[in-house]
Design a protein around this motif. Structure first.
Motif, PDB file in Angstrom:
ATOM      1  N   UNK A  65       0.802  -1.222   0.000  1.00  0.00           N
ATOM      2  CA  UNK A  65       0.000   0.000   0.000  1.00  0.00           C
ATOM      3  C   UNK A  65       0.839   1.277   0.000  1.00  0.00           C
ATOM      4  N   UNK A  66       2.113   1.176   0.328  1.00  0.00           N
ATOM      5  CA  UNK A  66       2.929   2.390   0.410  1.00  0.00           C
ATOM      6  C   UNK A  66       3.012   3.129  -0.919  1.00  0.00           C
ATOM      7  N   UNK A  67       2.817   2.412  -2.038  1.00  0.00           N
ATOM      8  CA  UNK A  67       2.954   3.035  -3.358  1.00  0.00           C
ATOM      9  C   UNK A  67       1.621   3.440  -3.979  1.00  0.00           C
ATOM     10  N   UNK A  68       0.533   3.386  -3.222  1.00  0.00           N
ATOM     11  CA  UNK A  68      -0.786   3.605  -3.818  1.00  0.00           C
ATOM     12  C   UNK A  68      -0.896   4.942  -4.542  1.00  0.00           C
ATOM     13  N   UNK A  69      -0.262   5.975  -4.002  1.00  0.00           N
ATOM     14  CA  UNK A  69      -0.361   7.285  -4.630  1.00  0.00           C
ATOM     15  C   UNK A  69       0.295   7.360  -5.993  1.00  0.00           C
TER      16      UNK A  69
END
Length: 297
Positions: A65-69
């Motif tokens: 989820x850390x790369x969702x942006x």
């Protein structure tokens, strides 16, 4: 007038929107089974013509989820983007023995994800922080599937003695020691979790930490403590490399990362007004930087 850019990840968090809720509507959650364990994946297809494929590897206490942006803006540049929680990380399964998290095994996981998801032989690999250490391992095992490597706020060798203290706390008190240490370092109440006084964002990071397999945490910090410089080996592969970090990165020393880039003959880009998670602090700028590098390779 130019169109207003979407908010950065840190701005969304300031409004109570945690990483898991920052996932774009078009992104798809799934899993892939590797070595008998289900590893959580997130993927997004490109908008329009498929320009390339990228695989993003999260850091030590992190998750997919850390790369969702980054997913939506990268897909708008024509990239299929895939990320996964490494074995034992939040959302993924993993063994309860540290022997199951040795660096060669973690590197092999990357290759097996590529194969099982059919990502092809021109994958742009990005490793954030500890993910960069694992990504180097994967490239040195076999660089043929990779079009490029990005060392994203990640360095070539161990970061120093501070990790020894962290490991001692982890072994003695378990994963919560990391939470307590961070609370003390930032001047916050180390018992806020016990009192039920965490806000939405604090609770997300607490839950992410506490749902990580303790064996993964112990093995991961051992890898970081024992990390040796493999820059020369990496240079011999001939793979194009980008070294990039936030101007305020506080993990690997910035000078260490700059020297690594020079030794590799790599592209070296510093992102202003960003820290160790540059993709959260400057989300749009990070996505455009990465797509520009990938476009060239």
């Amino acid at each position: 007038m130019s169109a207003q850019l979407p908010p950065n990840g840190t701005e969304l968090e300031a409004n109570g929107i945690s990483l898991d809720l920052q996932i774009p509507e078009r992104a798809v959650r799934g899993h892939v089974e590797i070595d008998g364990y289900k590893l959580a994946t997130i993927s997004i297809e490109p908008v329009g013509e498929h320009v390339g494929t990228a695989l993003l590897i999260p850091g030590y206490t992190s998750s997919a989820d850390t790369f969702n942006g980054l997913l939506q803006p990268l897909s708008e540049r024509g990239y299929k983007v895939v990320t996964f929680s490494q074995r034992g990380q939040c959302l993924s399964e993993g063994p309860d023995d540290t022997a199951g998290y040795e660096l060669p095994r973690l590197g092999q996981d990357i290759h097996e994800v590529i194969q099982k998801l059919g990502l092809g032989t021109h994958v742009h690999l990005l490793g954030h922080s500890f993910g960069g250490v694992v990504s180097i391992e994967a490239v040195l095992q076999d660089h043929s599937p990779f079009a490029s490597l990005t060392m994203w706020n990640s360095g070539p060798r161990n970061m120093g003695r501070d990790l020894l203290e962290q490991r001692a706390g982890l072994i003695e008190h378990g994963p919560r020691a990391y939470f307590v240490g961070n609370q003390l370092a930032t001047g916050n109440d180390p018992e806020a979790d016990l009192k039920g006084e965490l806000n939405v964002i604090e609770q997300y990071y607490y839950d992410r930490l506490m749902s990580t397999n303790p064996a993964q945490l112990e093995a991961g910090i051992n890898i970081l403590i024992d990390q040796v410089d493999r820059t020369l080996e990496l240079s011999r592969t001939g793979i194009p490399v980008l070294v990039s970090h936030g101007a305020n990165d506080d993990a690997w020393p910035i000078e260490m990362q700059r020297v690594m880039a020079e030794q590799l003959g790599a592209d070296y880009w510093v992102i202003a007004n960003a820290g160790h998670s540059a993709h959260a602090d400057r989300t749009h700028a990070s996505a455009q930087l990465l797509a520009t590098f990938w476009d060239e390779h």
